[in-house]
Scaffold this active site. Structure first.
Site, PDB file in Angstrom:
ATOM      1  N   ASP A 191       0.813  -1.227   0.000  1.00  0.00           N
ATOM      2  CA  ASP A 191       0.000   0.000   0.000  1.00  0.00           C
ATOM      3  C   ASP A 191       0.843   1.272   0.000  1.00  0.00           C
ATOM      4  O   ASP A 191       0.453   2.295   0.546  1.00  0.00           O
ATOM      5  CB  ASP A 191      -0.964   0.020   1.208  1.00  0.00           C
ATOM      6  CG  ASP A 191      -1.864  -1.190   1.221  1.00  0.00           C
ATOM      7  OD1 ASP A 191      -2.225  -1.657   0.131  1.00  0.00           O
ATOM      8  OD2 ASP A 191      -2.198  -1.672   2.320  1.00  0.00           O
ATOM      9  N   LYS A 216       2.012   1.977  -5.187  1.00  0.00           N
ATOM     10  CA  LYS A 216       2.584   1.373  -6.403  1.00  0.00           C
ATOM     11  C   LYS A 216       1.664   1.579  -7.601  1.00  0.00           C
ATOM     12  O   LYS A 216       2.113   1.844  -8.714  1.00  0.00           O
ATOM     13  CB  LYS A 216       2.809  -0.140  -6.190  1.00  0.00           C
ATOM     14  CG  LYS A 216       3.766  -0.459  -5.064  1.00  0.00           C
ATOM     15  CD  LYS A 216       3.826  -1.955  -4.794  1.00  0.00           C
ATOM     16  CE  LYS A 216       2.554  -2.543  -4.257  1.00  0.00           C
ATOM     17  NZ  LYS A 216       2.206  -2.118  -2.890  1.00  0.00           N
ATOM     18  N   GLY A 265      -4.444  -4.367  -3.743  1.00  0.00           N
ATOM     19  CA  GLY A 265      -5.448  -3.342  -4.029  1.00  0.00           C
ATOM     20  C   GLY A 265      -4.700  -2.085  -4.426  1.00  0.00           C
ATOM     21  O   GLY A 265      -4.037  -1.474  -3.592  1.00  0.00           O
ATOM     22  N   HIS A 266      -4.740  -1.733  -5.687  1.00  0.00           N
ATOM     23  CA  HIS A 266      -3.972  -0.590  -6.194  1.00  0.00           C
ATOM     24  C   HIS A 266      -4.938   0.515  -6.626  1.00  0.00           C
ATOM     25  O   HIS A 266      -5.776   0.299  -7.504  1.00  0.00           O
ATOM     26  CB  HIS A 266      -3.080  -1.030  -7.365  1.00  0.00           C
ATOM     27  CG  HIS A 266      -2.023  -2.010  -6.940  1.00  0.00           C
ATOM     28  ND1 HIS A 266      -1.066  -2.491  -7.790  1.00  0.00           N
ATOM     29  CD2 HIS A 266      -1.770  -2.581  -5.745  1.00  0.00           C
ATOM     30  CE1 HIS A 266      -0.267  -3.318  -7.131  1.00  0.00           C
ATOM     31  NE2 HIS A 266      -0.686  -3.399  -5.886  1.00  0.00           N
ATOM     32  N   GLN A 302       1.988  -6.098  -3.163  1.00  0.00           N
ATOM     33  CA  GLN A 302       2.482  -6.215  -1.787  1.00  0.00           C
ATOM     34  C   GLN A 302       3.760  -5.375  -1.598  1.00  0.00           C
ATOM     35  O   GLN A 302       3.990  -4.451  -2.350  1.00  0.00           O
ATOM     36  CB  GLN A 302       2.719  -7.688  -1.402  1.00  0.00           C
ATOM     37  CG  GLN A 302       1.445  -8.506  -1.244  1.00  0.00           C
ATOM     38  CD  GLN A 302       0.848  -8.998  -2.542  1.00  0.00           C
ATOM     39  OE1 GLN A 302       1.521  -9.614  -3.340  1.00  0.00           O
ATOM     40  NE2 GLN A 302      -0.428  -8.737  -2.748  1.00  0.00           N
ATOM     41  N   THR A 340       3.165 -12.682   2.806  1.00  0.00           N
ATOM     42  CA  THR A 340       2.285 -13.278   1.802  1.00  0.00           C
ATOM     43  C   THR A 340       2.982 -14.513   1.225  1.00  0.00           C
ATOM     44  O   THR A 340       4.039 -14.932   1.726  1.00  0.00           O
ATOM     45  CB  THR A 340       1.890 -12.238   0.719  1.00  0.00           C
ATOM     46  OG1 THR A 340       0.844 -12.799  -0.081  1.00  0.00           O
ATOM     47  CG2 THR A 340       3.071 -11.809  -0.141  1.00  0.00           C
ATOM     48  N   ARG A 378      -9.887  -2.922   6.114  1.00  0.00           N
ATOM     49  CA  ARG A 378      -9.364  -2.888   7.494  1.00  0.00           C
ATOM     50  C   ARG A 378      -8.557  -1.608   7.744  1.00  0.00           C
ATOM     51  O   ARG A 378      -7.862  -1.125   6.847  1.00  0.00           O
ATOM     52  CB  ARG A 378      -8.432  -4.083   7.738  1.00  0.00           C
ATOM     53  CG  ARG A 378      -9.139  -5.423   7.759  1.00  0.00           C
ATOM     54  CD  ARG A 378      -8.164  -6.561   7.970  1.00  0.00           C
ATOM     55  NE  ARG A 378      -7.325  -6.795   6.796  1.00  0.00           N
ATOM     56  CZ  ARG A 378      -6.390  -7.727   6.716  1.00  0.00           C
ATOM     57  NH1 ARG A 378      -6.144  -8.506   7.759  1.00  0.00           N
ATOM     58  NH2 ARG A 378      -5.683  -7.888   5.625  1.00  0.00           N
ATOM     59  N   ASP A 394       2.243  14.659   1.720  1.00  0.00           N
ATOM     60  CA  ASP A 394       1.240  15.628   2.193  1.00  0.00           C
ATOM     61  C   ASP A 394       0.582  15.211   3.512  1.00  0.00           C
ATOM     62  O   ASP A 394       0.134  16.058   4.285  1.00  0.00           O
ATOM     63  CB  ASP A 394       0.153  15.817   1.121  1.00  0.00           C
ATOM     64  CG  ASP A 394      -0.470  14.493   0.686  1.00  0.00           C
ATOM     65  OD1 ASP A 394       0.293  13.632   0.209  1.00  0.00           O
ATOM     66  OD2 ASP A 394      -1.687  14.308   0.854  1.00  0.00           O
ATOM     67  N   VAL A 415       2.368  14.179  -3.645  1.00  0.00           N
ATOM     68  CA  VAL A 415       1.744  15.049  -2.637  1.00  0.00           C
ATOM     69  C   VAL A 415       0.214  14.960  -2.645  1.00  0.00           C
ATOM     70  O   VAL A 415      -0.467  15.849  -2.161  1.00  0.00           O
ATOM     71  CB  VAL A 415       2.198  16.517  -2.830  1.00  0.00           C
ATOM     72  CG1 VAL A 415       3.672  16.680  -2.498  1.00  0.00           C
ATOM     73  CG2 VAL A 415       1.905  17.001  -4.260  1.00  0.00           C
TER      74      VAL A 415
HETATM   75  P1  GDP Z   1      -0.641   0.245  -3.577  1.00  0.00           P
HETATM   76  O1  GDP Z   1      -1.251  -1.013  -3.082  1.00  0.00           O
HETATM   77  O2  GDP Z   1       0.830   0.310  -3.312  1.00  0.00           O
HETATM   78  O3  GDP Z   1      -0.968   0.559  -5.008  1.00  0.00           O
HETATM   79  O4  GDP Z   1      -1.281   1.425  -2.696  1.00  0.00           O
HETATM   80  P2  GDP Z   1      -2.844   1.592  -2.316  1.00  0.00           P
HETATM   81  O5  GDP Z   1      -3.557   2.116  -3.501  1.00  0.00           O
HETATM   82  O6  GDP Z   1      -3.368   0.375  -1.653  1.00  0.00           O
HETATM   83  O7  GDP Z   1      -2.731   2.667  -1.163  1.00  0.00           O
HETATM   84  C1  GDP Z   1      -2.197   3.931  -1.383  1.00  0.00           C
HETATM   85  C2  GDP Z   1      -3.284   4.976  -1.051  1.00  0.00           C
HETATM   86  O8  GDP Z   1      -2.715   6.253  -0.980  1.00  0.00           O
HETATM   87  C3  GDP Z   1      -4.371   5.068  -2.101  1.00  0.00           C
HETATM   88  O9  GDP Z   1      -5.572   5.409  -1.476  1.00  0.00           O
HETATM   89  C4  GDP Z   1      -3.883   6.213  -3.001  1.00  0.00           C
HETATM   90  O10 GDP Z   1      -4.949   6.866  -3.684  1.00  0.00           O
HETATM   91  C5  GDP Z   1      -3.281   7.110  -1.975  1.00  0.00           C
HETATM   92  N1  GDP Z   1      -2.155   7.942  -2.419  1.00  0.00           N
HETATM   93  C6  GDP Z   1      -1.142   7.644  -3.263  1.00  0.00           C
HETATM   94  N2  GDP Z   1      -0.230   8.626  -3.288  1.00  0.00           N
HETATM   95  C7  GDP Z   1      -0.689   9.578  -2.441  1.00  0.00           C
HETATM   96  C8  GDP Z   1      -0.169  10.828  -1.993  1.00  0.00           C
HETATM   97  O11 GDP Z   1       0.893  11.276  -2.372  1.00  0.00           O
HETATM   98  N3  GDP Z   1      -0.919  11.526  -1.071  1.00  0.00           N
HETATM   99  C9  GDP Z   1      -2.119  11.049  -0.606  1.00  0.00           C
HETATM  100  N4  GDP Z   1      -2.786  11.800   0.276  1.00  0.00           N
HETATM  101  N5  GDP Z   1      -2.625   9.868  -0.994  1.00  0.00           N
HETATM  102  C10 GDP Z   1      -1.913   9.140  -1.888  1.00  0.00           C
HETATM  103  P1  IMO Z   2      -0.848  -4.222  -2.207  1.00  0.00           P
HETATM  104  O1  IMO Z   2      -0.416  -4.753  -3.549  1.00  0.00           O
HETATM  105  C1  IMO Z   2      -0.939  -4.643   2.125  1.00  0.00           C
HETATM  106  C2  IMO Z   2      -0.954  -8.723   3.714  1.00  0.00           C
HETATM  107  C3  IMO Z   2      -2.199  -9.186   4.440  1.00  0.00           C
HETATM  108  C4  IMO Z   2      -1.587 -10.136   5.466  1.00  0.00           C
HETATM  109  C5  IMO Z   2      -0.465 -10.802   4.661  1.00  0.00           C
HETATM  110  C6  IMO Z   2      -0.830 -12.150   4.056  1.00  0.00           C
HETATM  111  O2  IMO Z   2      -2.146  -3.510  -2.240  1.00  0.00           O
HETATM  112  O3  IMO Z   2       0.255  -3.445  -1.576  1.00  0.00           O
HETATM  113  P2  IMO Z   2      -2.373 -12.852   2.014  1.00  0.00           P
HETATM  114  O4  IMO Z   2      -3.841 -12.620   1.761  1.00  0.00           O
HETATM  115  O5  IMO Z   2      -1.471 -12.307   0.973  1.00  0.00           O
HETATM  116  O6  IMO Z   2      -2.067 -14.293   2.321  1.00  0.00           O
HETATM  117  O7  IMO Z   2      -2.070 -12.053   3.388  1.00  0.00           O
HETATM  118  O8  IMO Z   2      -0.143  -9.901   3.624  1.00  0.00           O
HETATM  119  N1  IMO Z   2      -1.168  -8.228   2.348  1.00  0.00           N
HETATM  120  C7  IMO Z   2      -1.108  -6.925   2.010  1.00  0.00           C
HETATM  121  N2  IMO Z   2      -0.963  -5.826   2.779  1.00  0.00           N
HETATM  122  N3  IMO Z   2      -1.036  -4.532   0.780  1.00  0.00           N
HETATM  123  C8  IMO Z   2      -1.172  -5.623  -0.005  1.00  0.00           C
HETATM  124  O9  IMO Z   2      -1.130  -5.551  -1.352  1.00  0.00           O
HETATM  125  C9  IMO Z   2      -1.245  -6.888   0.614  1.00  0.00           C
HETATM  126  N4  IMO Z   2      -1.391  -8.148   0.146  1.00  0.00           N
HETATM  127  C10 IMO Z   2      -1.319  -8.946   1.220  1.00  0.00           C
HETATM  128  O10 IMO Z   2      -2.857  -8.111   5.061  1.00  0.00           O
HETATM  129  O11 IMO Z   2      -1.004  -9.424   6.505  1.00  0.00           O
HETATM  130 MG    MG Z   3      -2.806  -1.619  -1.813  1.00  0.00          MG
END
Ligand code: GDP
Ligand code: IMO
Ligand code: MG
Length: 428
Positions: A13, A16, A40-41, A223, A238, A302, A332, A413
């Site tokens: 998270d 990416k 979840g991206h 991840q 994972t 969560r 930010d 940001v």
């Molecule tokens: P990923 O799994 O690595 O692709 O990241 P996620 O999408 O799960 O989580 C990143 C969260 O931060 C998402 O809700 C994005 O929309 C948000 N996000 C990404 N870059 C920024 C930033 O620079 N500032 C803020 N406030 N939110 C951001």
């Molecule tokens: P992105 O690509 C954050 C975590 C789960 C748990 C552990 C194992 O959005 O960054 P799993 O279901 O893979 O067997 O769970 O890994 N986990 C993540 N945490 N971002 C993810 O993906 C994750 N994918 C798995 O919360 O702790």
């Molecule tokens: Mg994510």
């Protein structure tokens, strides 16, 4: 031609999806190489927000080829739901290819995932996403997995599904769970099989051809490095490897074809699920970060655990993947915090260490050693260059670079595609 691997340097998270979507403007190909819909991206542009779980974040660029590589585990139902979601959002023109060697996640994998978690007591629960990822990779290692090439051959699919469910139903019975009906799963999934068939191909051949034609290729990790099955905080990890080394094996290319490795890093730390998190803290500041950064899981909803930036973790990720540049995200979110902390090392039994011990018992005794930096109050969400940042935000970024020995090549940001600042055009 250039190829870049985008990897998470923390616990996932990190943003990416946002960075991959941004860089995809100049990419001819975007490839997911591991994981499944545990990811979840989030991508935000033109006042629209999309959450992708399986499909690469290059899907919004109509000329970019998006590949689901052989190292992935693919839930066909989730994939079709995602395609339908995109269609509803007006994304109808895209290029998609699915590896015939990727593995399929089926309903019994999620049931097994939950069952195995339920059987573990309190502290031992991993806190998985319950998407069946672990059990699907277990089937792969046990050589009973169903691959995409089997899934699109309905006879083969029925045969393998029957074998596997005859086996797993015995386990379900043993634990008092309802047995699953082979016919019902087959009837539902054969429709999904037909729908994904046109996209299925040998993606190693496709990708190598792209390299031969000097195309720009982006690899999108899911991840984060600390969730790596080998180099993460095992067993709270994972079941795949989200590192740069994983790319070659999981896409069928030579490791020599990788040029740059971009480490995507949150300006602080978060973690979902259980396990070691040295810099975790709970306070009003943590609540402020959670609220401002909307730190709730994209996949499970969560609340994410919050911690200060940990440079032991970043140096660990740098070592295992050879990161050549950092993109610092969500800067930010740290606005309006008087004093910021950065972890520079750990103290274990009175000794200062600069590594993450393998043993969970040791890891849990590690105490973070911090430095403190003054924060800033100015709104930075409209920043378009480094020099526009408040001096304390500049110093915060400089400190991260100094402590990790990695150049910061981008920072972010805000969630929008436009809120991305490039410092060095070294990628694509
Ligand atoms: P990923 O799994 O690595 O692709 O990241 P996620 O999408 O799960 O989580 C990143 C969260 O931060 C998402 O809700 C994005 O929309 C948000 N996000 C990404 N870059 C920024 C930033 O620079 N500032 C803020 N406030 N939110 C951001
Ligand atoms: P992105 O690509 C954050 C975590 C789960 C748990 C552990 C194992 O959005 O960054 P799993 O279901 O893979 O067997 O769970 O890994 N986990 C993540 N945490 N971002 C993810 O993906 C994750 N994918 C798995 O919360 O702790
Ligand atoms: Mg994510």
């Amino acid at each position: 031609m250039s190829s870049v691997v985008v990897i998470g340097t923390q616990w996932g998270d990190e943003g990416k999806g946002k960075i991959t979507d941004f860089l995809a403007e100049k990419a001819n190909v975007v490839v997911r190489f591991q994981g499944g819909n545990n990811a979840g991206h989030t991508i935000v542009f033109d006042n629209r927000k999309f959450a992708l779980h399986l499909i690469p974040s290059g899907i919004f660029r109509k000329d970019t080829i998006n590949i689901l590589g052989n190292g992935m585990v693919i839930n066909p139902k989730a994939l079709i739901e995602e395609l339908d979601m995109l269609e509803k959002g007006g994304i109808t023109e895209y290029k998609l290819a699915i590896s015939d060697r990727a593995h399929v996640v089926l309903p019994y994998h999620s049931v097994l995932d939950k069952l195995f978690e339920d059987l573990k007591n309190g502290k031992k629960k991993v806190g998985t996403t319950n998407k069946g990822i672990g059990p699907a990779y277990t089937d792969k290692s046990s050589r009973i997995g169903i691959r995409i090439c089997d899934f699109i051959d309905l006879e083969e699919f029925r045969d393998k599904l029957t074998d596997n469910l005859n086996y797993y139903n015995k386990i379900f019975k043993l634990f008092g769970k309802e047995e699953m009906v082979i016919k019902d799963i087959f009837e539902e999934y054969k429709e999904y099989s037909k729908r994904i068939r046109p996209y299925v191909t040998d993606t190693s051949i496709l990708l190598n051809n792209q390299f031969e034609n000097n195309r720009n290729v982006l690899f999108e990790g899911a991840q984060g490095s600390l969730l790596c099955l080998d180099h993460g905080t095992y067993p709270f990890v994972t079941s795949s490897s989200p590192t740069a080394a994983s790319v070659s094996l999981n896409t069928g290319i030579s490791p020599k074809l990788i040029d740059e490795i971009l480490g995507v890093t949150k300006a602080y730390s978060t973690r979902v699920g259980s396990g070691y998190f040295a810099t975790e803290f709970n306070s009003e500041i943590a609540e402020h970060i959670r609220k401002t950064g909307k730190e709730y899981g994209t996949t499970t909803g969560r609340a994410r655990r919050i911690g200060w930036l940990d440079t032991v973790v970043l140096r660990h990720s740098k070592r295992i993947s050879g990161i050549t540049g950092l993109s610092i995200m969500l800067l930010d979110v740290l606005t309006n915090i008087e004093t910021l902390k950065i972890c520079i090392s750990y103290k274990l039994d009175g000794k200062i260490i600069d590594f993450i011990p393998a043993s969970i018992k040791d890891v849990e005794r590690c105490e973070p050693v911090y430095i403190e930096l003054p924060g800033w109050e100015e709104d930075i969400t409209k920043t378009s260059k480094f020099g526009d940042l408040p001096i304390n935000a500049q110093k915060y970024l400089d400190k991260i670079s100094e402590l990790t020995g990695i150049e910061i090549v981008m920072f972010s940001v805000g969630p929008d595609r436009k809120q991305t600042i490039v410092l060095k055009q070294m990628y694509i």
